[in-house]
Design a protein around this motif. Sequence first.
Motif, PDB file in Angstrom:
ATOM      1  N   GLY A 134       0.789  -1.210   0.000  1.00 45.03           N
ATOM      2  CA  GLY A 134       0.000   0.000   0.000  1.00 45.03           C
ATOM      3  C   GLY A 134       0.828   1.270   0.000  1.00 45.03           C
ATOM      4  O   GLY A 134       0.342   2.316  -0.423  1.00 45.03           O
ATOM      5  N   ALA A 158      -3.882   2.380   2.626  1.00 47.97           N
ATOM      6  CA  ALA A 158      -2.942   2.606   1.519  1.00 47.97           C
ATOM      7  C   ALA A 158      -3.147   3.979   0.895  1.00 47.97           C
ATOM      8  O   ALA A 158      -2.198   4.631   0.469  1.00 47.97           O
ATOM      9  CB  ALA A 158      -3.116   1.517   0.469  1.00 47.97           C
ATOM     10  N   SER A 216      -1.313   6.426   3.120  1.00 49.46           N
ATOM     11  CA  SER A 216       0.023   6.159   3.651  1.00 49.46           C
ATOM     12  C   SER A 216       1.063   6.727   2.703  1.00 49.46           C
ATOM     13  O   SER A 216       1.102   6.385   1.538  1.00 49.46           O
ATOM     14  CB  SER A 216       0.220   4.652   3.855  1.00 49.46           C
ATOM     15  OG  SER A 216       0.047   3.978   2.645  1.00 49.46           O
ATOM     16  N   ASP A 276       2.936   7.503  -1.428  1.00 51.48           N
ATOM     17  CA  ASP A 276       2.038   7.511  -2.570  1.00 51.48           C
ATOM     18  C   ASP A 276       0.617   7.258  -2.116  1.00 51.48           C
ATOM     19  O   ASP A 276       0.316   6.200  -1.586  1.00 51.48           O
ATOM     20  CB  ASP A 276       2.467   6.443  -3.582  1.00 51.48           C
ATOM     21  CG  ASP A 276       1.873   6.694  -4.943  1.00 51.48           C
ATOM     22  OD1 ASP A 276       1.633   7.877  -5.249  1.00 51.48           O
ATOM     23  OD2 ASP A 276       1.635   5.737  -5.669  1.00 51.48           O
TER      24      ASP A 276
HETATM   25 NA    NA Z   1      -0.181   4.596  -0.321  1.00 48.03          NA
END
Ligand code: NA
Lengths: 207, 336, 454
Positions: free
Chosen positions: C354, C395, C398, C401
């Motif tokens: 993620g 994800a 985080s 990206d």
């Molecule tokens: Na991410």
Amino acid sequence: MSGTEPGLLRGARALRGAVAWLAAGMAYLAGWNYVACALFITGDVVGRQFGYSSAATIEVTGYMLAAGIAWGLAHTLARRAHIRVDVWVNRLPLGLRAVLHLVSLLLLGSFAVFAAWAALELVDESLLFDAHDNSALRVPLVIPQGIWTFGILAFCVMIAVLALESVLSLLFGRAEELDRLLGSRTIDDEAAEALEAVEMAREGTAP
Amino acid sequence: QAPAALPPGPKVNVVAVTQPLPTQPQFTRVDVPVLREGLAQRSGGRIEVQLSTHAERNLSGTELVRLVRSGQADIAAATLTTLSGDVPILDGVDLAGLAPDIALAKRIAEAMLPVVNRDLERFGARLMVIYPFPAQVVFCRAGFTSLADLRGRKVRTFGNSLVDFFTALGAQPVSIGFPEVYSALERGVVDCAITGTGSGVAARWPEVTTHVSNLPVSWALAGYMVNVAWWNRLDPQVRAMIEGALREVNEKQWELGAAATRDGLDCAIGNAAACHIHTLSTRPMTEVPATPADQAALREILEKTVLPGFVRRCGARCGEVFNQVIAPVAGVRFGG
Amino acid sequence: MIAVVFLLLLLAVAIFAAATGGQAVPVAEILGLTGVFLLFFGAGVYIAAVLGLLGILIGLTFSDRPWWAFAGQTLWGPSSNFVLVAVPLFLLMGEILLRAGLSDRLYRALNVWLNRLPGGLLHTNIVSCAVFSAISGSSVATAATMGSVALPYFNNSAYSQRMVLGSLAAGGALGNLIPPGITFIIYGLITETSVGALYIAALLPSILVTGLFILVILAHGWTHPLPRPERLPLALKLKALLDLVPTLLLMLLVLGSIYAGFATPTEAAALGVVGAAAFAAIEGKLSFRLLNASAEATARNTALLGLIIFGAYLLNYLLTAINVPQTLAGFIGGLPLPPWAIMACILALYLALGTFMEGFSMIITTVPVVFPIVTALGYDPIWFGVMVTMLVEIAQISPPDGTVMYVLQGMRPKPGPITDVFAGVMPFLAAYLLAVVLMMIWPGIALWLPKVMG
Ligand code: NA
Ligand code: NA
């Protein structure tokens, strides 16, 4: 700068513009097709309460989705919206970055050509079988699959004209233009779009 | 006659994709022991069958003829009605109302096997075995005593002949994807749905329905196909051994079909003593016995609606084939 | 970076297992493919192309069958799948609502009620995102909509810019977890799990996460006190509630139609579109231009997902054809570890992926491989669906990206480094992770409601 622009590059740009214009038209059709899809399903749900159902909703809306996906591909590419993992590439120097953009596009191109070939083979096979779906309408599969294939072919054409323009840009030493043509949408692009939508919402409302 | 053992030789890897789900008894009780384990053992490890189900291969079931034709699988099994979009005549083997009992369904299947293969072999596939799933019966979330009571109810169906059948009954066929049927029954999006007795129990339908009919509307007949080019290329002894295994599959699937039909009903109504193949329902259902009037209605709808509908979709030739091959067995003629 | 290390570790384990197991595992080929995969990602290649070409390479390397002869069917199947029709419909609904200005009224109405809590407007960010999530199935849409509405309120305010951005990003990351959600539809499609049951299972976890977010803001509010705004008269506050009515009506239409037996979850999305258009019409905003712009945005976002589906399904077909998921499931199921440890590894893998992968591509590439392992370990598919959705949402927020964070960064009225967003989202990220741990310890948080209602 623009005064010295090579004619070949100008031609390629005009060609890309024309294809992108057609692709945008296809994408609008794809979008309206989802509006129609929502109405169709709603009609089926409501009709069911009164004893009427099309008995082909699953199949037909599935075809609408397939057509929508395929017909939106080229425009999405032209708008640089297909997803890439570009955390690292965007930190590279311009020259290298431009080359990698082109490599990415060509790799996408090879996958797209494979997909288009596979789609054509599928249509061919459906012709051989004279295949129909199992819905009450018995839709000949060649029709939805053909529409779908056309969208993928248009995607290939979009990649081809973009690649042509990129190669020329690179040859004429205009890496910056290539970066602008193929680089991922900047954060500003995304934000501009969201703000534009909010702007539409605010229109006509007292401040 | 199938050889009891094979002489040493090169290994034969067979890819077989059978049955919709890996949990179905057709898979665990027949395919796994006979095709995978039985062949490996009898061939002394020479024949290795890589066995999987539609779900594991992400297939919907309509594309299995193409899967075999393109050589992705050497052996594949699927229900005939779902394949009928590609090969329309397959629908005729298992029309709604055609076979009131499993013995007749078997005789029709045997008579039709060589006939449908004339069509299938044009596409490089050959049907080796036709076998049944448990009888296809109606599950409802409200009580009913006969088919006539289904008039006006929303019934989840699949395949053209069942749609024709329920329309003729005055019910309203609704098309909903199988994964959504459970919640559709639970919430009343549909009133009834048709599936195999055991399949309905396996999909936990007794939790969301109350009444189940024991009248077999059809049998969800299915078939094992092989890729003809692969079949002809096989070492003759290997081929004979696989053919033997498929004969065994044929026998066991028909036995299972008969046993699972009653077993599915017993599991659904909470008759623990007779529920062995499927899992016992925690919410026992009421079994609705078929009446002579139901049997008569089934036959009448077959003659007046289902059969003409099939011939309309499949073409005049299918009507002739039906009259030549099925009519003598089933006692129903197309066009009177 | 964590992800790369993790993948290499996994690979090492696989090689070790192959070496000790004595089976002929083509280590060189696997290494080569992993290298190609990493190189592609580093070079910024389109995700769909990475997946598709990887599939083609695997086919050419490992398969002895003419797999290409079935590729057309492999791409056509998911393209025309009825269950996926819900995806463009939810996107379309969100686009129409965004342009009809529902979000602005929602924000103002909630603000009147929440702005006197410690942490003030920040609470409104979270709660308005949560409410908007109940009608929208997309996290990015939720963050973009509520972000564009909320950010102007914080112009020249004393609020910490980092907390403002962090709370909006975190709120956006509720978009898929609170039903309806596109992730659940995709998960349901891949695993043949009931989408309706997934929606019910997600209710308590989403309340848990929202609650934890509010606690984070309360803690921040107590440690960084700001002057409270004037108390508003009750009549005004009650009047503000009226602005919530359209949102509640749409929620009622979408979720209510599912539970009242009027429509299936897929069909409910279509009702939502019609409802959103009706709402726009009542507001006097329904125009050709509005629908046209919404249609274009929907077409673009669906095509973007569709292309990834093409690549993912081709890859998936070839992985399955050469038996990778089954083998992997057998291997991991046979590891001398307790199930919870294996599950912890799986969750860690999602967390690592993620950090650099987009949530949707992550779920569609990994779930087909991981799901057989999860069921073999005896975990509940519904519970796992909720867990995966939470990890996908994590994800999205985080660093480095995450689409949700990028979108917010781009909408800031006053420019600043993206690290502001990264720093701001951290406490919320920690809260989200805490929720995952709690779900791991008490699976009942997800499974209790479906059991009671089933
Ligand atoms: Na991410
Ligand atoms: Na949502």
